[in-house]
Design a protein around this motif. Structure first.
Motif, mmCIF file in Angstrom:
data_model
loop_
_atom_site.group_PDB
_atom_site.id
_atom_site.type_symbol
_atom_site.label_atom_id
_atom_site.label_comp_id
_atom_site.label_asym_id
_atom_site.label_seq_id
_atom_site.Cartn_x
_atom_site.Cartn_y
_atom_site.Cartn_z
ATOM 1 N N ARG A 177 -4.474 5.691 -0.556
ATOM 2 C CA ARG A 177 -5.924 6.267 -0.089
ATOM 3 C C ARG A 177 -5.994 7.268 0.383
ATOM 4 N NH1 ARG A 177 -4.859 0.779 2.083
ATOM 5 N NH2 ARG A 177 -4.139 1.760 3.946
ATOM 6 N N ALA B 182 -2.442 4.770 -8.031
ATOM 7 C CA ALA B 182 -1.150 4.110 -8.270
ATOM 8 C C ALA B 182 -0.797 4.292 -9.551
ATOM 9 C CB ALA B 182 -1.265 2.945 -7.683
ATOM 10 N N ARG C 193 6.333 6.719 -6.114
ATOM 11 C CA ARG C 193 6.301 5.570 -5.285
ATOM 12 C C ARG C 193 5.654 6.031 -4.015
ATOM 13 N NH1 ARG C 193 7.932 0.898 -7.728
ATOM 14 N NH2 ARG C 193 9.364 1.058 -9.295
ATOM 15 N N PHE C 194 4.571 5.306 -3.710
ATOM 16 C CA PHE C 194 4.096 5.510 -2.369
ATOM 17 C C PHE C 194 3.489 4.123 -1.919
ATOM 18 C CE2 PHE C 194 3.062 9.557 -4.674
ATOM 19 C CZ PHE C 194 3.815 10.463 -4.020
ATOM 20 N N GLN C 195 2.940 4.264 -0.601
ATOM 21 C CA GLN C 195 2.492 3.099 0.129
ATOM 22 C C GLN C 195 1.014 3.051 -0.071
ATOM 23 O OE1 GLN C 195 4.417 0.872 1.765
ATOM 24 N NE2 GLN C 195 6.106 1.953 1.020
ATOM 25 N N GLY C 196 0.373 2.122 0.210
ATOM 26 C CA GLY C 196 -0.951 1.914 -0.062
ATOM 27 C C GLY C 196 -1.724 2.861 0.997
ATOM 28 N N SER C 197 -1.273 3.176 2.038
ATOM 29 C CA SER C 197 -2.338 4.238 2.892
ATOM 30 C C SER C 197 -1.942 5.596 2.426
ATOM 31 C CB SER C 197 -1.499 4.165 4.598
ATOM 32 O OG SER C 197 -0.218 4.362 4.355
ATOM 33 N N GLU C 198 -0.714 5.748 1.677
ATOM 34 C CA GLU C 198 -0.689 7.166 1.104
ATOM 35 C C GLU C 198 -1.625 7.451 -0.031
ATOM 36 O OE1 GLU C 198 3.861 8.223 2.125
ATOM 37 O OE2 GLU C 198 3.629 6.579 0.630
#
Length: 713
Positions: A138, A122, A131-136
């Protein structure tokens, strides 16, 4: 430790296991099918080698892939009277060496190892203004792991990822390489390393410091590697450096259980072991001591289908147990009905005397778990979800252990240990009655309940045990990652179930789209899904139930079909399931179809092994992904050179001339006439007019540059 007669060690084994144990020195490869006693064979091999004087226990390094497996190996060796053998995971062995030799090789203490990559990924993304989501995040962390175990750098990653058809979600390969580089910078700024760095840095020290390498090779002279089909490029490189050209190594694995290729694991090292060690002794273990003939019948059928064991390099398992109940295949209208039905099957098993801890519900993806959790909770059936956070890393377990430590001084010696433990657990949120429903509260309660039951078990084995003994037991288990057994039904993904076994296994969601998963498109990807199902089936000792649902939600039309891997069960799985187009279903255009009006399409098969071809690439080359190419390498490279020059002159990408699949088909089939040329899928009249003459010239041995120059002139 007590001494054991070497002959007694061999007397406990079956003929194939005895073949493994009776030759404790020299190279050996053991192909060990599921449930055939591979751990028993290799621990007896080590014990026989030590007891017979072939080698000293401290000179043996046994490598596994999980702390649990390493702990089990140490326990078995102790039971055989052998102490001093180092049984560790690759990472644990490398980390120990890294900490010891870092002051000599680099100076100072070794860097701290990151517990998780995602926060640093992150930070790296933020540095690049991404900017990315948590699933991305991972997914990107997993992609970084794949690259590092393949010993790739940000510079070499894009080309390797292209060859492997890797597609990180949300990023092209060049951007992924930039993120990898930023991740390495962020780690360096923090002064930390990740788990892959543990292996990479150990490889670097052994490569660059011959004196340190010599010290380690003097310490470890004999190696055993379990689950060798799961070794990746980096682990193999480290193993080669530990060996230092010697061949005192025994590897054990099963190509039919290769299910982690997405992490970089490859059965190639197992399958090519005899090439690297031509004098290696080869042994196959096929006697299965785990499952009934009925369970193995299903497993063997899955493996013997086109593309199964014949390609994997495995052999049919031979049951050694008495017959049991027949394997069942049950279908439901929708996912909700399936979850409720499975809860009912669990109740039947419990009523029949099967312990809850000996029942497992296995599924392809973790998202399937919630429906089963809800259905079990509604019936008051205890369960645990496996494959998430490690037991001793859970917050509630850590908090409970702190309470136990604080309670040691207050232990009056009169209160029974189980009562004392439960009193303390109450302060951590445990109650004697399980909470209703599913989710985090239920998982927390199950963790604390496991600690309460462990206190019961400790008192049963040691009637004088007090709270201090219980804390020491927990410390030892935490060090070995030996989680206590929870008296509940296990919910686990098929990947998380590897290496485990239960009396009863319910394999849920056995429909195309889940098994095999929709994302699996290439031939080898489909084969890995088949192996994954095979692994799931072979977890069962006695009871095996396979279930599937025709629709996702109640009231919707059922478009799903039974998994293609289970077509042989179609007569028992519901009318019309094999074709996947029963009454009322619709074709791709949305038109209603009837079973009577459908004619089966002619199945394209591999020209090498006759297995069905499932992807466009396979149909173009007329060869399945798992069979090796049959073209002449110089010819293929000449065609690639010609294609690149023609594409460059036309200012178009190379695939516009020919895709890689088409180029491979041309190199393999070598068309000499126009009819043969256009018979290759993807080639029509236009491409024949443009390129056929050039292709024939290159195939005839002309210089590709000269042929390309004629084309552009």
């Amino acid at each position: 430790m007590h001494s054991v007669d070497p002959d007694d060690i061999l007397a406990r084994l079956d003929p194939e296991q005895r073949e493994v144990a009776a030759h404790p020195t020299g190279p050996m490869v053991v192909i060990a099918g599921a449930g055939t006693g591979k751990t028993r064979a290799i621990t007896h091999r080590i014990a026989y080698g030590v007891s017979s004087g072939a080698y000293a226990a401290p000179r043996v390094l046994a490598l596994t892939f999980t702390a649990r497996a390493a702990g089990e190996m140490r326990t078995r060796l102790r039971e055989l009277g052998v102490a001093g053998v180092q049984a560790r995971t690759f990472h644990a062995a490398a980390l120990r060496q890294l900490h010891y030799f870092w002051p000599h090789a680099v100076g100072g203490g070794a860097p701290e190892v990151l517990a998780q990559k995602v926060p640093v990924v992150a930070e790296a993304a933020s540095r690049l203004r991404m900017r990315f989501q948590g699933s991305e995040l991972r997914d990107f962390a997993a992609e970084i792991e794949w690259a590092k175990v393949g010993m790739l750098t940000p510079e070499t990653y894009p080309a390797a990822a292209t060859r492997a058809a890797r597609t990180p979600p949300g990023l092209d390969l060049t951007a992924m390489a930039r993120l990898m580089s930023a991740y390495e910078d962020a780690k360096a700024d923090r002064g930390v390393i990740d788990f892959e760095d543990v292996l990479l840095l150990t490889v670097g020290i052994l490569r660059d410091r011959p004196d340190i390498a010599a010290t380690i090779r003097e310490q470890y002279r004999h190696f055993v590697v379990d689950e060798y089909q799961d070794v990746n490029t980096l682990q193999q490189r480290l193993l080669d450096l530990w060996l230092g050209g010697r061949d005192e190594i025994c590897v054990v694995g099963d190509p039919a259980q290769t299910i982690y290729s997405f992490t970089g694991a490859s059965a190639v090292h197992l399958q090519s072991f005899t090439k690297a060690h031509p004098t290696a002794r080869q042994v196959s273990l096929v006697r299965n001591y785990r499952s009934t003939p009925q369970v193995l019948g299903t497993a063997n059928t899955i493996a013997s289908m086109p593309g199964g064991a014949r390609r994997w390099g495995g052999a049919a398992l031979v049951a050694q147990n008495a017959p049991g109940p027949a394997a069942r295949c049950v279908h439901y209208a929708d996912d909700v009905a399936e979850a409720v039905g499975i809860a009912g099957i669990v109740e039947e098993l419990l009523a029949g005397g099967t312990a809850a801890s000996q029942i497992a519900i296995l599924f392809r993806i973790n998202a399937q778990s919630e429906a089963f959790e809800t259905a079990l909770a509604e019936r008051g059936i205890s369960y645990l979800v496996r494959g998430g956070e490690r037991f001793f890393s859970r917050r509630e377990v850590k908090e409970a252990i702190v309470l136990f430590r604080g309670g040691v001084r207050a232990d009056d010696g009169d209160t029974p240990l189980p009562d004392l433990v439960r009193d303390l657990l109450t302060g951590a949120g445990w109650s004697r009655v399980a909470p209703t429903g599913a989710g985090a509260a239920r998982e927390r309660w199950e963790s604390l309940e496991a600690l309460a039951l462990l206190a019961d078990q400790l008192l049963a084995t040691n009637p004088s045990a007090r709270l201090g003994d219980f804390v020491r037991e927990l410390d030892e288990r935490a060090a070995a990652q030996h989680a206590p057994t929870v008296e509940g039904v296990t919910l686990a993904s098929l990947h998380a179930a590897k290496g485990l076994e239960w009396d009863a296994v319910i394999l849920a969601g056995c429909s195309d789209g889940l098994i095999p998963i929709t994302m699996a498109q290439l031939g080898e990807e489909i084969e890995e899904e088949r192996r994954l199902l095979y692994v799931g089936v072979t977890r069962a000792r006695r009871h095996l139930v396979l279930t599937w649902a025709q629709a996702r939600t109640p009231g919707n039309a059922g478009h799903r079909r039974l998994s293609r891997f289970l077509d042989f069960l179609a007569p028992d799985a519901g009318a019309g399931v094999k074709s996947g187009r029963g009454k009322g279903s619709r074709d791709k255009a949305g038109r209603g179809t009837s079973r009577a009006s459908m004619k089966p399409a002619r199945q394209a098969v591999c020209r090498v092994c006759s297995a069905p071809l499932s992807t466009a690439t396979e149909r173009t080359t007329r060869r399945c992904q798992s069979c090796p190419p049959t073209y002449d390498e110089p010819t293929y490279e000449a065609l690639r050179t010609w294609r690149a020059l023609v594409a460059k002159s036309a200012s178009v990408p190379a695939y516009v001339v020919f895709t890689d699949a088409t180029l491979t088909a041309i190199a393999e089939q070598q068309p000499s006439t126009n009819a043969e040329f256009v018979a290759i899928p993807g080639l029509g009249q236009r491409k024949m007019d443009l390129y056929a003459a050039g292709v024939r010239a290159v195939l005839a041995g002309e210089d590709p540059a000269e042929v390309a120059a004629r084309h552009t002139s």
